[in-house]
Design a protein around this motif. Sequence first.
Motif, PDB file in Angstrom:
ATOM      1  N   SER A   1       0.838  -1.193   0.000  1.00  0.00           N
ATOM      2  CA  SER A   1       0.000   0.000   0.000  1.00  0.00           C
ATOM      3  C   SER A   1       0.872   1.241   0.000  1.00  0.00           C
ATOM      4  CB  SER A   1      -0.881   0.025   1.262  1.00  0.00           C
ATOM      5  OG  SER A   1      -1.669  -1.138   1.304  1.00  0.00           O
ATOM      6  N   TYR A   2       0.409   2.220  -0.750  1.00  0.00           N
ATOM      7  CA  TYR A   2       0.999   3.558  -0.669  1.00  0.00           C
ATOM      8  C   TYR A   2      -0.091   4.443  -0.091  1.00  0.00           C
ATOM      9  CZ  TYR A   2       4.635   1.900  -3.882  1.00  0.00           C
ATOM     10  OH  TYR A   2       5.656   1.209  -4.467  1.00  0.00           O
ATOM     11  N   GLY A   3      -0.015   4.711   1.210  1.00  0.00           N
ATOM     12  CA  GLY A   3      -1.117   5.426   1.844  1.00  0.00           C
ATOM     13  C   GLY A   3      -2.371   4.604   1.687  1.00  0.00           C
ATOM     14  N   ASN A   4      -3.430   5.162   1.108  1.00  0.00           N
ATOM     15  CA  ASN A   4      -4.640   4.347   0.921  1.00  0.00           C
ATOM     16  C   ASN A   4      -4.768   3.786  -0.502  1.00  0.00           C
ATOM     17  OD1 ASN A   4      -5.328   6.700  -0.294  1.00  0.00           O
ATOM     18  ND2 ASN A   4      -6.779   7.365   1.301  1.00  0.00           N
ATOM     19  N   ILE A   5      -3.676   3.848  -1.258  1.00  0.00           N
ATOM     20  CA  ILE A   5      -3.668   3.167  -2.567  1.00  0.00           C
ATOM     21  C   ILE A   5      -3.146   1.751  -2.364  1.00  0.00           C
ATOM     22  CG2 ILE A   5      -2.658   3.124  -4.888  1.00  0.00           C
ATOM     23  CD1 ILE A   5      -2.312   6.203  -4.600  1.00  0.00           C
ATOM     24  N   HIS A   6      -3.959   0.772  -2.722  1.00  0.00           N
ATOM     25  CA  HIS A   6      -3.527  -0.624  -2.587  1.00  0.00           C
ATOM     26  C   HIS A   6      -2.972  -1.089  -3.932  1.00  0.00           C
ATOM     27  CE1 HIS A   6      -5.271  -0.651   1.351  1.00  0.00           C
ATOM     28  NE2 HIS A   6      -6.423  -0.214   0.854  1.00  0.00           N
ATOM     29  N   ALA A   7      -1.653  -0.991  -4.070  1.00  0.00           N
ATOM     30  CA  ALA A   7      -1.005  -1.375  -5.329  1.00  0.00           C
ATOM     31  C   ALA A   7      -1.090  -2.884  -5.523  1.00  0.00           C
ATOM     32  CB  ALA A   7       0.438  -0.904  -5.332  1.00  0.00           C
ATOM     33  N   LEU A   8      -0.940  -3.641  -4.446  1.00  0.00           N
ATOM     34  CA  LEU A   8      -1.001  -5.104  -4.506  1.00  0.00           C
ATOM     35  C   LEU A   8      -1.758  -5.615  -3.285  1.00  0.00           C
ATOM     36  CD1 LEU A   8       2.726  -6.026  -5.326  1.00  0.00           C
ATOM     37  CD2 LEU A   8       0.808  -6.000  -6.938  1.00  0.00           C
TER      38      LEU A   8
ATOM     39  N   GLY B   1      -1.001  -7.641 -17.055  1.00  0.00           N
ATOM     40  CA  GLY B   1      -2.150  -7.047 -16.385  1.00  0.00           C
ATOM     41  C   GLY B   1      -2.316  -5.636 -16.910  1.00  0.00           C
ATOM     42  N   GLU B   2      -3.480  -5.077 -16.624  1.00  0.00           N
ATOM     43  CA  GLU B   2      -3.772  -3.744 -17.175  1.00  0.00           C
ATOM     44  C   GLU B   2      -2.898  -2.677 -16.511  1.00  0.00           C
ATOM     45  OE1 GLU B   2      -7.683  -2.614 -14.545  1.00  0.00           O
ATOM     46  OE2 GLU B   2      -7.900  -4.135 -16.104  1.00  0.00           O
ATOM     47  N   ASN B   3      -2.923  -1.486 -17.064  1.00  0.00           N
ATOM     48  CA  ASN B   3      -2.162  -0.366 -16.494  1.00  0.00           C
ATOM     49  C   ASN B   3      -2.568  -0.183 -15.027  1.00  0.00           C
ATOM     50  OD1 ASN B   3      -2.554   1.307 -19.588  1.00  0.00           O
ATOM     51  ND2 ASN B   3      -0.676   0.420 -18.824  1.00  0.00           N
ATOM     52  N   GLY B   4      -1.564  -0.091 -14.189  1.00  0.00           N
ATOM     53  CA  GLY B   4      -1.841   0.133 -12.773  1.00  0.00           C
ATOM     54  C   GLY B   4      -2.193  -1.127 -12.008  1.00  0.00           C
ATOM     55  N   ALA B   5      -2.105  -2.293 -12.661  1.00  0.00           N
ATOM     56  CA  ALA B   5      -2.464  -3.553 -11.998  1.00  0.00           C
ATOM     57  C   ALA B   5      -1.475  -3.911 -10.882  1.00  0.00           C
ATOM     58  CB  ALA B   5      -2.533  -4.685 -13.026  1.00  0.00           C
ATOM     59  N   GLY B   6      -0.248  -3.390 -10.989  1.00  0.00           N
ATOM     60  CA  GLY B   6       0.738  -3.666  -9.944  1.00  0.00           C
ATOM     61  C   GLY B   6       1.936  -4.478 -10.406  1.00  0.00           C
ATOM     62  N   LYS B   7       2.108  -4.612 -11.718  1.00  0.00           N
ATOM     63  CA  LYS B   7       3.223  -5.420 -12.258  1.00  0.00           C
ATOM     64  C   LYS B   7       4.581  -4.868 -11.821  1.00  0.00           C
ATOM     65  CE  LYS B   7       1.908  -4.474 -16.465  1.00  0.00           C
ATOM     66  NZ  LYS B   7       0.713  -3.632 -16.196  1.00  0.00           N
ATOM     67  N   SER B   8       4.768  -3.574 -12.042  1.00  0.00           N
ATOM     68  CA  SER B   8       6.067  -2.980 -11.680  1.00  0.00           C
ATOM     69  C   SER B   8       6.301  -3.078 -10.181  1.00  0.00           C
ATOM     70  CB  SER B   8       6.126  -1.519 -12.122  1.00  0.00           C
ATOM     71  OG  SER B   8       6.057  -1.440 -13.526  1.00  0.00           O
ATOM     72  N   THR B   9       5.250  -2.864  -9.421  1.00  0.00           N
ATOM     73  CA  THR B   9       5.380  -2.934  -7.961  1.00  0.00           C
ATOM     74  C   THR B   9       5.820  -4.331  -7.533  1.00  0.00           C
ATOM     75  OG1 THR B   9       3.656  -1.253  -7.740  1.00  0.00           O
ATOM     76  CG2 THR B   9       4.136  -2.575  -5.792  1.00  0.00           C
ATOM     77  N   LEU B  10       5.228  -5.353  -8.124  1.00  0.00           N
ATOM     78  CA  LEU B  10       5.607  -6.723  -7.767  1.00  0.00           C
ATOM     79  C   LEU B  10       7.060  -7.011  -8.149  1.00  0.00           C
ATOM     80  CD1 LEU B  10       4.834  -9.464  -6.615  1.00  0.00           C
ATOM     81  CD2 LEU B  10       3.935 -10.099  -8.875  1.00  0.00           C
TER      82      LEU B  10
HETATM   83  N1  LIG Z   1       5.400   5.173  -5.403  1.00  0.00           N
HETATM   84  C1  LIG Z   1       4.072   5.114  -5.507  1.00  0.00           C
HETATM   85  N2  LIG Z   1       3.287   5.936  -4.780  1.00  0.00           N
HETATM   86  C2  LIG Z   1       1.942   5.871  -4.873  1.00  0.00           C
HETATM   87  N3  LIG Z   1       1.282   5.014  -5.656  1.00  0.00           N
HETATM   88  C3  LIG Z   1       2.002   4.188  -6.408  1.00  0.00           C
HETATM   89  C4  LIG Z   1       3.429   4.189  -6.378  1.00  0.00           C
HETATM   90  N4  LIG Z   1       3.873   3.232  -7.245  1.00  0.00           N
HETATM   91  C5  LIG Z   1       2.788   2.671  -7.765  1.00  0.00           C
HETATM   92  N5  LIG Z   1       1.652   3.240  -7.263  1.00  0.00           N
HETATM   93  C6  LIG Z   1       0.273   2.873  -7.607  1.00  0.00           C
HETATM   94  O1  LIG Z   1       0.161   1.469  -7.463  1.00  0.00           O
HETATM   95  C7  LIG Z   1      -0.620   0.905  -8.489  1.00  0.00           C
HETATM   96  C8  LIG Z   1       0.203  -0.150  -9.245  1.00  0.00           C
HETATM   97  O2  LIG Z   1       1.212   0.506  -9.988  1.00  0.00           O
HETATM   98  P1  LIG Z   1       2.273  -0.257 -10.888  1.00  0.00           P
HETATM   99  O3  LIG Z   1       3.189   0.787 -11.396  1.00  0.00           O
HETATM  100  O4  LIG Z   1       2.885  -1.374 -10.104  1.00  0.00           O
HETATM  101  O5  LIG Z   1       1.370  -0.849 -12.019  1.00  0.00           O
HETATM  102  P2  LIG Z   1       1.787  -1.514 -13.411  1.00  0.00           P
HETATM  103  O6  LIG Z   1       1.008  -2.780 -13.512  1.00  0.00           O
HETATM  104  O7  LIG Z   1       3.263  -1.619 -13.488  1.00  0.00           O
HETATM  105  O8  LIG Z   1       1.243  -0.448 -14.441  1.00  0.00           O
HETATM  106  P3  LIG Z   1       1.776  -0.054 -15.929  1.00  0.00           P
HETATM  107  O9  LIG Z   1       1.195  -1.078 -16.868  1.00  0.00           O
HETATM  108  O10 LIG Z   1       1.179   1.297 -16.157  1.00  0.00           O
HETATM  109  O11 LIG Z   1       3.273  -0.061 -15.911  1.00  0.00           O
HETATM  110  C9  LIG Z   1      -1.090   2.062  -9.352  1.00  0.00           C
HETATM  111  O12 LIG Z   1      -2.352   2.448  -8.888  1.00  0.00           O
HETATM  112  C10 LIG Z   1      -0.068   3.140  -9.073  1.00  0.00           C
HETATM  113  O13 LIG Z   1      -0.590   4.411  -9.245  1.00  0.00           O
END
Ligand SMILES: Nc1ncnc2c1ncn2[C@@H]1O[C@H](COP(=O)(O)OP(=O)(O)OP(=O)(O)O)[C@@H](O)[C@H]1O
Length: 172
Positions: A23-30, A47-56
Amino acid sequence: MSEVADIGQKGEVVLAARNVAKSYGNIHALKGVNFDIRRGEVTTLFGENGAGKSTLMKILSGVVQPTSGEIILDGEPVAFASSSQARDRGISIIHQELSLAPNMNVRDNIFMGREIMTATGVDFAEEERQTRLLMEELEEDIDPLTPVEELRLGQQQIVEIARALSVNSRIL
Ligand SMILES: Nc1ncnc2c1ncn2[C@@H]1O[C@H](COP(=O)(O)OP(=O)(O)OP(=O)(O)O)[C@@H](O)[C@H]1O
Ligand SMILES: [Mg+2]
């Protein structure tokens, strides 16, 4: 974006996420993410944009830390405080944005920050030899002395891969 856990079965899971949340604050990335990486296989995550791939990927490579859940390496829980700790365990990540110095040649990019030294200075000949071996291994016809900015984007990515392989990455 989930997969059933099965460490211990055939196929040998080398790196896994177990019930990972971020979580980033109240954003649940994963949330509740399970993901396995197996020896000798290329694993795709989509996964779609914002699904959380980069975060994982950042969590698996130590760039960011999970809010909860576990990372399992070779069957043991691990906690990476940084990407260098993950790298010490053989995990490397190549980011979409390249991290090469464009005006430097391929050899110097590969050995940047970990030059091979002799008593008198950098052993450029040995670095060049090792760079040639890496390019042969990757079946790429890239001269070690070419400035990176003269390479096509795909070739620049090969240089990134070569650099990661040259630090003994097990998981890329
Ligand atoms: N440092 C951060 N601070 C706040 N929110 C973040 C941060 N990094 C990612 N997020 C949020 O977490 C969610 C997942 O982001 P992430 O970048 O992992 O997605 P993604 O699957 O890689 O997307 P994309 O296909 O656009 O690359 C999104 O809602 C994003 O806005
Ligand atoms: Mg992304």
